[in-house]
Design a protein around this motif. Structure first.
Motif, PDB file in Angstrom:
ATOM      1  N   PRO A 143       0.832  -1.212   0.000  1.00 27.54           N
ATOM      2  CA  PRO A 143       0.000   0.000   0.000  1.00 27.54           C
ATOM      3  C   PRO A 143       0.858   1.251   0.000  1.00 27.54           C
ATOM      4  CG  PRO A 143       0.091  -0.936   2.196  1.00 27.54           C
ATOM      5  CD  PRO A 143       0.821  -1.883   1.290  1.00 27.54           C
ATOM      6  N   SER A 144       0.372   2.275  -0.686  1.00 25.51           N
ATOM      7  CA  SER A 144       1.052   3.569  -0.617  1.00 25.51           C
ATOM      8  C   SER A 144       0.551   4.285   0.637  1.00 25.51           C
ATOM      9  CB  SER A 144       0.723   4.398  -1.860  1.00 25.51           C
ATOM     10  OG  SER A 144      -0.624   4.826  -1.817  1.00 25.51           O
ATOM     11  N   ALA A 145       1.208   5.356   1.000  1.00 24.04           N
ATOM     12  CA  ALA A 145       0.807   6.121   2.191  1.00 24.04           C
ATOM     13  C   ALA A 145      -0.632   6.608   2.072  1.00 24.04           C
ATOM     14  CB  ALA A 145       1.754   7.297   2.385  1.00 24.04           C
ATOM     15  N   LEU A 146      -1.096   6.824   0.851  1.00 26.36           N
ATOM     16  CA  LEU A 146      -2.464   7.269   0.613  1.00 26.36           C
ATOM     17  C   LEU A 146      -3.495   6.261   1.120  1.00 26.36           C
ATOM     18  CD1 LEU A 146      -4.464   9.240  -0.887  1.00 26.36           C
ATOM     19  CD2 LEU A 146      -4.144   7.776  -2.881  1.00 26.36           C
ATOM     20  N   HIS A 147      -3.127   4.993   1.169  1.00 27.23           N
ATOM     21  CA  HIS A 147      -4.075   3.942   1.532  1.00 27.23           C
ATOM     22  C   HIS A 147      -3.924   3.419   2.959  1.00 27.23           C
ATOM     23  CE1 HIS A 147      -3.615   3.610  -2.943  1.00 27.23           C
ATOM     24  NE2 HIS A 147      -4.845   4.017  -2.770  1.00 27.23           N
ATOM     25  N   VAL A 148      -2.917   3.875   3.673  1.00 27.40           N
ATOM     26  CA  VAL A 148      -2.682   3.385   5.030  1.00 27.40           C
ATOM     27  C   VAL A 148      -3.437   4.268   6.023  1.00 27.40           C
ATOM     28  CG1 VAL A 148      -0.947   2.940   6.803  1.00 27.40           C
ATOM     29  CG2 VAL A 148      -0.443   2.430   4.403  1.00 27.40           C
ATOM     30  N   PRO A 149      -4.378   3.686   6.769  1.00 24.90           N
ATOM     31  CA  PRO A 149      -5.154   4.502   7.710  1.00 24.90           C
ATOM     32  C   PRO A 149      -4.347   4.888   8.939  1.00 24.90           C
ATOM     33  CG  PRO A 149      -5.828   2.204   7.856  1.00 24.90           C
ATOM     34  CD  PRO A 149      -4.822   2.292   6.744  1.00 24.90           C
ATOM     35  N   ASN A 150      -4.583   6.099   9.411  1.00 24.76           N
ATOM     36  CA  ASN A 150      -3.966   6.505  10.673  1.00 24.76           C
ATOM     37  C   ASN A 150      -5.025   6.468  11.777  1.00 24.76           C
ATOM     38  OD1 ASN A 150      -5.348   9.064  10.860  1.00 24.76           O
ATOM     39  ND2 ASN A 150      -3.868   9.916   9.423  1.00 24.76           N
ATOM     40  N   ARG A 151      -4.615   6.680  12.973  1.00 23.62           N
ATOM     41  CA  ARG A 151      -5.504   6.579  14.137  1.00 23.62           C
ATOM     42  C   ARG A 151      -6.700   7.532  14.038  1.00 23.62           C
ATOM     43  NH1 ARG A 151      -5.892   4.772  19.108  1.00 23.62           N
ATOM     44  NH2 ARG A 151      -6.638   6.106  20.785  1.00 23.62           N
ATOM     45  N   ASP A 152      -6.438   8.794  13.677  1.00 22.57           N
ATOM     46  CA  ASP A 152      -7.521   9.783  13.594  1.00 22.57           C
ATOM     47  C   ASP A 152      -8.559   9.396  12.543  1.00 22.57           C
ATOM     48  OD1 ASP A 152      -6.457  11.342  15.626  1.00 22.57           O
ATOM     49  OD2 ASP A 152      -5.387  12.669  14.253  1.00 22.57           O
ATOM     50  N   GLU A 153      -8.104   8.866  11.417  1.00 18.05           N
ATOM     51  CA  GLU A 153      -9.045   8.442  10.372  1.00 18.05           C
ATOM     52  C   GLU A 153      -9.897   7.276  10.868  1.00 18.05           C
ATOM     53  OE1 GLU A 153      -6.458   9.706   6.471  1.00 18.05           O
ATOM     54  OE2 GLU A 153      -5.961   7.857   7.527  1.00 18.05           O
ATOM     55  N   CYS A 154      -9.291   6.361  11.596  1.00 18.37           N
ATOM     56  CA  CYS A 154     -10.051   5.234  12.156  1.00 18.37           C
ATOM     57  C   CYS A 154     -11.100   5.740  13.148  1.00 18.37           C
ATOM     58  CB  CYS A 154      -9.112   4.242  12.840  1.00 18.37           C
ATOM     59  SG  CYS A 154      -8.061   3.325  11.686  1.00 18.37           S
ATOM     60  N   ILE A 155     -10.717   6.684  13.982  1.00 18.20           N
ATOM     61  CA  ILE A 155     -11.664   7.254  14.945  1.00 18.20           C
ATOM     62  C   ILE A 155     -12.816   7.933  14.222  1.00 18.20           C
ATOM     63  CG2 ILE A 155     -11.933   9.102  16.674  1.00 18.20           C
ATOM     64  CD1 ILE A 155      -9.048   8.367  17.612  1.00 18.20           C
ATOM     65  N   ASN A 156     -12.522   8.705  13.186  1.00 17.28           N
ATOM     66  CA  ASN A 156     -13.574   9.395  12.438  1.00 17.28           C
ATOM     67  C   ASN A 156     -14.532   8.426  11.761  1.00 17.28           C
ATOM     68  OD1 ASN A 156     -12.640  11.926  13.198  1.00 17.28           O
ATOM     69  ND2 ASN A 156     -11.350  12.142  11.380  1.00 17.28           N
ATOM     70  N   VAL A 157     -14.001   7.340  11.199  1.00 15.81           N
ATOM     71  CA  VAL A 157     -14.872   6.342  10.573  1.00 15.81           C
ATOM     72  C   VAL A 157     -15.739   5.671  11.631  1.00 15.81           C
ATOM     73  CG1 VAL A 157     -14.938   4.124   9.349  1.00 15.81           C
ATOM     74  CG2 VAL A 157     -13.407   5.947   8.558  1.00 15.81           C
ATOM     75  N   PHE A 158     -15.164   5.352  12.786  1.00 16.11           N
ATOM     76  CA  PHE A 158     -15.948   4.714  13.843  1.00 16.11           C
ATOM     77  C   PHE A 158     -17.079   5.631  14.306  1.00 16.11           C
ATOM     78  CE2 PHE A 158     -17.060   3.207  18.063  1.00 16.11           C
ATOM     79  CZ  PHE A 158     -17.236   1.865  17.804  1.00 16.11           C
ATOM     80  N   LYS A 159     -16.790   6.909  14.477  1.00 15.30           N
ATOM     81  CA  LYS A 159     -17.833   7.866  14.869  1.00 15.30           C
ATOM     82  C   LYS A 159     -18.930   7.933  13.816  1.00 15.30           C
ATOM     83  CE  LYS A 159     -15.020  10.946  17.719  1.00 15.30           C
ATOM     84  NZ  LYS A 159     -14.388  12.273  17.798  1.00 15.30           N
ATOM     85  N   TYR A 160     -18.534   7.913  12.545  1.00 15.69           N
ATOM     86  CA  TYR A 160     -19.509   7.943  11.454  1.00 15.69           C
ATOM     87  C   TYR A 160     -20.400   6.703  11.517  1.00 15.69           C
ATOM     88  CZ  TYR A 160     -21.436   8.823   6.830  1.00 15.69           C
ATOM     89  OH  TYR A 160     -22.291   9.068   5.786  1.00 15.69           O
ATOM     90  N   LEU A 161     -19.788   5.533  11.696  1.00 18.24           N
ATOM     91  CA  LEU A 161     -20.565   4.297  11.774  1.00 18.24           C
ATOM     92  C   LEU A 161     -21.488   4.306  12.986  1.00 18.24           C
ATOM     93  CD1 LEU A 161     -17.832   1.622  10.905  1.00 18.24           C
ATOM     94  CD2 LEU A 161     -19.568   2.597   9.381  1.00 18.24           C
ATOM     95  N   LYS A 162     -20.999   4.826  14.089  1.00 20.09           N
ATOM     96  CA  LYS A 162     -21.771   4.867  15.330  1.00 20.09           C
ATOM     97  C   LYS A 162     -23.045   5.690  15.170  1.00 20.09           C
ATOM     98  CE  LYS A 162     -20.782   5.633  20.212  1.00 20.09           C
ATOM     99  NZ  LYS A 162     -19.784   6.136  21.146  1.00 20.09           N
ATOM    100  N   ASN A 163     -22.990   6.708  14.329  1.00 21.19           N
ATOM    101  CA  ASN A 163     -24.138   7.587  14.122  1.00 21.19           C
ATOM    102  C   ASN A 163     -24.969   7.225  12.895  1.00 21.19           C
ATOM    103  OD1 ASN A 163     -23.650   9.306  16.375  1.00 21.19           O
ATOM    104  ND2 ASN A 163     -21.938  10.176  15.244  1.00 21.19           N
ATOM    105  N   ALA A 164     -24.610   6.152  12.211  1.00 25.41           N
ATOM    106  CA  ALA A 164     -25.332   5.765  10.998  1.00 25.41           C
ATOM    107  C   ALA A 164     -26.673   5.129  11.356  1.00 25.41           C
ATOM    108  CB  ALA A 164     -24.498   4.783  10.183  1.00 25.41           C
ATOM    109  N   PRO A 165     -27.729   5.567  10.717  1.00 27.76           N
ATOM    110  CA  PRO A 165     -29.034   4.969  10.997  1.00 27.76           C
ATOM    111  C   PRO A 165     -29.140   3.573  10.386  1.00 27.76           C
ATOM    112  CG  PRO A 165     -29.238   6.570   9.229  1.00 27.76           C
ATOM    113  CD  PRO A 165     -27.806   6.619   9.713  1.00 27.76           C
ATOM    114  N   ASP A 166     -29.747   2.677  11.110  1.00 27.16           N
ATOM    115  CA  ASP A 166     -30.074   1.337  10.608  1.00 27.16           C
ATOM    116  C   ASP A 166     -28.868   0.474  10.232  1.00 27.16           C
ATOM    117  OD1 ASP A 166     -32.780   2.045  10.864  1.00 27.16           O
ATOM    118  OD2 ASP A 166     -32.806   2.884   8.844  1.00 27.16           O
ATOM    119  N   GLY A 167     -27.670   0.862  10.612  1.00 29.24           N
ATOM    120  CA  GLY A 167     -26.503   0.034  10.333  1.00 29.24           C
ATOM    121  C   GLY A 167     -26.193  -0.138   8.862  1.00 29.24           C
TER     122      GLY A 167
END
Length: 135
Positions: free
Chosen positions: A45-69
């Motif tokens: 993977p290039s650096a463009l595709h490697v997730p960092n901690r903040d990106e993981c946190i943001n995705v988790f928050k997005y999923l947590k607030n998603a209606p109906d899963g």
């Protein structure tokens, strides 16, 4: 918008089924293949595709607030400014760590359930997360 019929006003929402352009479809297909190559160690993977901690946190928050899963990849990538490949790898890390259980029904639609958390599991305990971040 507001719909008025015989003096009664009701809220209305117009839903349209919008298809991706041929260019967008080709881009998604290319991203899916790239994701599979990275996941199966056929490509580094290039650096463009490697997730960092903040990106993981943001995705988790997005999923947590998603209606109906149910979430749609293009909504997340546009809103959070991350690549499709990175999003797929993050959901794989979350699945490995037991944060979520989910399936990509199509390359663009992810159905998931947030799993109850009984203990703290740092991202660094994920084999996939470490493999991606070592390179």
């Amino acid at each position: 918008g507001i719909n008025e019929f015989r003096g009664a006003k009701k809220r209305q929402m117009i839903v349209r089924d919008i298809e991706l352009s041929n260019e967008q479809q080709c881009e998604i297909q290319s991203d899916v293949l790239l994701y599979e190559d990275i996941l199966n160690d056929r490509m580094l993977p290039s650096a463009l595709h490697v997730p960092n901690r903040d990106e993981c946190i943001n995705v988790f928050k997005y999923l947590k607030n998603a209606p109906d899963g149910v979430v749609y990849a293009l909504h997340i990538t546009d809103r959070l400014g991350i690549s499709y490949v990175k999003l797929r790898l993050i959901t794989d890390v979350f699945t490995e760590l037991g944060f979520i259980k989910g399936t990509w029904n199509t390359p663009l639609q992810f159905n998931f359930t947030l799993l109850p958390q009984t203990e703290k599991r740092p991202l660094e305990t994920s084999v996939l997360y470490n493999k991606l971040n070592v390179r």
